[in-house]
Design an enzyme around this catalytic site. Structure first.
Site, PDB file in Angstrom:
ATOM      1  N   GLU A   1      31.838  36.801  35.099  1.00 63.25           N
ATOM      2  CA  GLU A   1      31.301  38.064  35.621  1.00 63.25           C
ATOM      3  C   GLU A   1      32.270  39.245  35.494  1.00 63.25           C
ATOM      4  OE1 GLU A   1      28.204  36.600  38.990  1.00 63.25           O
ATOM      5  OE2 GLU A   1      30.296  36.413  39.547  1.00 63.25           O
TER       6      GLU A   1
HETATM    7  C1  ACM Z   1      29.994  32.046  39.177  1.00 69.91           C
HETATM    8  O1  ACM Z   1      29.110  31.545  39.885  1.00 69.91           O
HETATM    9  N1  ACM Z   1      30.137  33.355  39.111  1.00 69.91           N
HETATM   10  C2  ACM Z   1      30.894  31.221  38.386  1.00 69.91           C
END
Ligand code: ACM
Length: 531
Positions: free
Chosen positions: A342
């Site tokens: 992310e």
């Molecule tokens: C995640 O759940 N951002 C690895």
């Protein structure tokens, strides 16, 4: 619990062939028409063993005040662990000894088994005179001890003297894991959990033969590990958490103690420092890490994807190098987890540039790299372990990595994320990857789940537990139980044992143990819990 459901009986037949495969010598009691005695706890073990052969006559071993725990050299610590488990409820002395004399004994024997059982496999034999667990290593003995624990009445988990009799059903178990890596992850960044709370979870996951604990040690909301060369990371970056509570961090001494506590339970800790995103706590602690030289405020919300280390500043790499060096020195395990998920405000060229400098730093410290599968964008070495956290059954980055030779760790968010709600009424957790009831957590085959990823490319499975909504051990336990045992079984048990009806029956039989242990579990309506 009464007689086993039909598919589980078929397993006893399967057991005979498994024994033959292992060359372990099937006992005459394992005839295919044999019906295990009612009430036999032999068939209740989670994760399901490779083979279970209850004694046809329904005999049992009974612990007495004279029972000893007889250990080989090299098995003493496992013996002491077993004694610590059994002494409170029984009130017996249970001396740990290498003395071969005496009758009633639980024996832990090293090195006298078929090498095909591997480092984690074991055999467990019970007859009227005693229990004998054999394995090649202490890891195997420990796994055998966890099975033995489940063969005793649930009251054995009582931490004060309880009523016996302390019987173990006679028979034989031959067992070894399907996958080498069976993990649990705890997010100590969104909410901080004290060393005692982490140890409590370690104790719980070790019951189900989990052998890896991934600690998510840094995120936007908190930095949880003392780094001596950058002290404000912990003292300032660790000073809050989601919702604005006091947060906290582990001193290096406390962290070493946690790693040692896990190792006593045959669990390796994988520390994660998430980067280049999920770094607000670090950026808030040191203004010079920011591209504009201005430290953002501490963050106590639950948004993701808004922070990034400054890719073009040299100090970023001094910072990462110092952190990884200190972390590697605290880490006996082979992996450092570098996150990589992310990174929404890091451009892809910057992301690649960043990891092309950082990946060799970890390797130069003698560590392999683990990371969320996003990390594959930076083409790490084939020794790197990408962790799949997507919600679909195909992913090109992962397929390509497997073709190059990487092994993968599977933690699909819509199956194995323990922080997803069970259903719309679950008071804790999130639901972005869907609701995960027990049958969903249990209902997938890691060996054939991802397209283009054969079983041979799967190192194992992990059950992550993110803590945006979780503040205390009770919350951890409500989300992990009963799904953690489901993921543990997917990681350990041969697919030939996979059977929902058997699993839900065995799961129900765990409930009295959890109650003894004070585990606040979710009473899923899918399971016929005992009254
Ligand atoms: C995640 O759940 N951002 C690895």
């Amino acid at each position: 619990m009464s007689r086993l459901p039909a598919p589980r009986r078929a397993l006893v037949v399967l057991a005979v062939s498994a024994l033959a495969v292992l060359g372990a010598g099937a006992q005459s009691s394992a005839s295919p028409d044999h019906h295990p005695p009612k009430e036999s706890r032999m068939n209740q073990v989670i994760p399901a063993p490779v083979s279970v052969t209850p004694d046809r006559h329904g005999g049992e071993f009974r612990l007495t005040p004279d029972t000893v725990i007889r250990v080989d050299r090299g098995a003493k610590r496992v013996g002491e662990y077993l004694a610590d488990l059994l002494r409170p409820a029984t009130g017996y002395r249970l001396p740990v000894t290498d003395d071969r004399h005496g009758d009633s004994a639980i024996s832990l024997d090293l090195g006298k088994v078929d090498p095909r059982l591997g480092d984690e496999g074991y055999t467990l034999d019970v007859d009227r005179r005693g229990v004998e667990i054999k394995a090649r290593t202490a890891k195997g003995l420990f796994n055998g001890v966890q099975s033995l624990r489940q063969l005793l009445p649930a009251r054995i988990e009582s931490r004060s003297v309880a009523r016996g009799p302390w019987t173990v059903p006679a028979g034989r178990i031959v067992d070894q894991p399907r996958f080498a890596h069976r993990g649990a992850m705890l997010d100590v960044a969104r909410h901080f959990f004290s060393p005692e709370e982490v140890k409590r979870y370690i104790d719980q996951i070790s019951m189900y033969k989990i052998n890896t604990l991934h600690l998510h040690l840094a995120d936007d909301q908190g930095w949880r590990i003392e780094i001596k060369s950058w002290p404000r990371l912990a003292t300032y970056g660790g000073s809050t958490e989601v919702g604005g509570g006091p947060g906290g961090y582990y001193t290096q001494e406390q962290y070493r103690d946690l790693v040692a506590y896990a190792a006593e339970r045959q669990i390796t800790v994988i520390p994660e420092i998430d980067m280049p995103g999920h770094t607000n706590a670090a950026l808030a602690s040191y203004a010079e890490l920011n591209c504009d030289g201005v430290a953002p405020p501490l963050y106590t919300g639950t948004e993701v994807g808004f922070s990034s280390l400054c890719i073009d500043k040299e100090i970023t790499y001094r910072f990462v190098g110092d952190v990884l060096r200190e972390l590697a020195a605290l880490t006996p395990g082979e992996y450092l987890h570098l996150g990589g998920d992310e990174a929404h405000v890091t451009t892809e060229p910057d992301y690649i540039k960043f990891f092309q400098r950082v990946l060799p730093m970890a390797e130069d410290l003698g560590k392999k790299v683990a990371g969320w599968h996003d990390l594959l964008k930076a083409s790490p070495l084939t020794s790197a372990l990408p962790q799949y956290w997507g919600t679909t059954d195909s992913n090109q980055l992962v397929t390509d990595a497997v073709a190059r030779g990487n092994k993968v760790l599977l933690s699909p968010a819509n199956k194995s994320y323990l922080d997803m709600k069970y259903d719309e009424n679950t008071p804790l957790g999130l639901s972005w990857a869907g609701y995960i009831e027990v049958d969903t957590a249990y209902g997938w085959d890691p060996g054939s789940y991802l397209q283009g990823v054969p079983e041979s490319a799967v190192l194992g499975v992990e059950a992550p537990l993110w803590s945006e909504t979780l503040e205390i051990s009770d919350h951890i336990e409500f989300m992990a139980f009963p799904r953690l045992p489901a993921i543990a079984e997917l990681g350990w048990s041969p697919w030939s044992t996979h059977d929902w009806e058997s699993f839900r029956t065995r799961l129900a039989a765990q409930a009295p143990r959890w109650t003894e242990l004070g585990i606040d579990f979710y009473r899923s309506p899918q399971i016929d819990w005992p009254a």
